[in-house]
Write a protein that holds these residues in place. Sequence first.
Motif, PDB file in Angstrom:
ATOM      1  N   TYR A 132       6.052  -3.621  -4.012  1.00  0.00           N
ATOM      2  CA  TYR A 132       7.003  -2.870  -3.200  1.00  0.00           C
ATOM      3  C   TYR A 132       8.393  -3.482  -3.295  1.00  0.00           C
ATOM      4  O   TYR A 132       9.394  -2.758  -3.399  1.00  0.00           O
TER       5      TYR A 132
ATOM      6  N   LEU B  20      -2.838  -8.601   0.800  1.00  0.00           N
ATOM      7  CA  LEU B  20      -1.822  -7.588   0.529  1.00  0.00           C
ATOM      8  C   LEU B  20      -0.607  -8.158  -0.206  1.00  0.00           C
ATOM      9  O   LEU B  20       0.407  -7.472  -0.357  1.00  0.00           O
TER      10      LEU B  20
ATOM     11  N   ASN C 216       0.561  -6.076  -3.233  1.00  0.00           N
ATOM     12  CA  ASN C 216       1.157  -4.810  -2.786  1.00  0.00           C
ATOM     13  C   ASN C 216       2.600  -5.015  -2.333  1.00  0.00           C
ATOM     14  O   ASN C 216       3.483  -4.199  -2.632  1.00  0.00           O
TER      15      ASN C 216
END
Length: 398
Positions: free
Chosen positions: A360, A353, A356
Amino acid sequence: MKLKISITSLVVMLLGFNIYAQQALWGGQQIISPEINSDNSVTFRFNAPNADTVQITGDFLPTEKINTQWGVFDGPGKALLKKDANGIWSFTSQPLESDLYSYSFSVDGVTNTDPNNVYMIRDVASITDVFIVGGGKGDLYNVQDVPHGSVTRRWYDSPGNDIKRRITIYTPPGYEESKDKYPVLYLLHGMGGDEEAWIALGRTSQILDNLIAQGKAKPMIVVMPNGNVAQQAAPGESPKGLYKPNMQLPNTMDGTYESTFMDIVKFVESNYRVKADKPDRAIAGLSMGGYHSLHISRYYPDTFDYVGLFSAAIMPDAAMKSKVYENFDETLKAQIDNGYKLYWIGIGKTDFLYQNNTDYRAKLDSMGMKYTYVETEGGHVWTNWRIYLSEFVPLLFK
């Protein structure tokens, strides 16, 4: 004569059963495994004289990539054991850093726990043995000679889900004798976990006890809910019975948990002596729990002053339709405008992740949202999440 023989046979049979029934009191193999050596290397042993191959797999070995339907994960590595003349297989690791480690054996391709190690933890549907190497962060995960808090399992009404649900709650040392009110950390687990995950795998009570005793953390209540709204409780702890756990549960990350989360807050604030205001509420979680923490704190933008995202999943699947995920930027902006004291993000360099979280953070930067960022080695593993909890907790309620 026949009666005498029958009675004698019965006595012998009962004695034999009694010996069998109680053999666990003094039975078992007289083998030490794992054995932590003076240089912090660890020796593992397994008695299997007729086996052709014995392997060990554990998170102290070099990682291997594992492909799953959820992506590519860093999995525990493997090593071969060697057999001696007595049929005892053994393997000695390299010197290990202080930490909590898990492992299991594979005997001719069949997974086995260590019959000489009674310390085991369930993670979703897997059972692994564990051990702790002290002399560093591992000491934080051990029970030390300090004042201890209490851990209880409670059942609460969840009107939003129309069921009673089970929750794990840690209260700090002295809570029962005190009349003080305490701040609250809501600590959320990942996919496949439940209300047992943080207290067992995360060593939450040991970490809190030790940090509070060292004066590094304020006494606080830690609430560890079950984030699977399709479950009343962890596997084996509900009327559903003793079934095999799995990760494929209904209503996972579809907005239901977020929209009904205030049922938990209301239960805690009605049943415990807590400071029921924004400066004394924190929420944090790992993976799916980080996803929930992100969206709960945004959906209720004036509720939590402290937010922790540990290896967090970020955005919902495009197919998920819920009011919780609507107006993402607007509600995030409302969270910024309402103010907060800490927005903490932690991720491992090889976590699946990682990108991601990078994307973000770019969004947060573009919106001018301040946050604290911690990057560690390794991937999507409990080793990191225990570190994140240990670093996050001392920053709370200052």
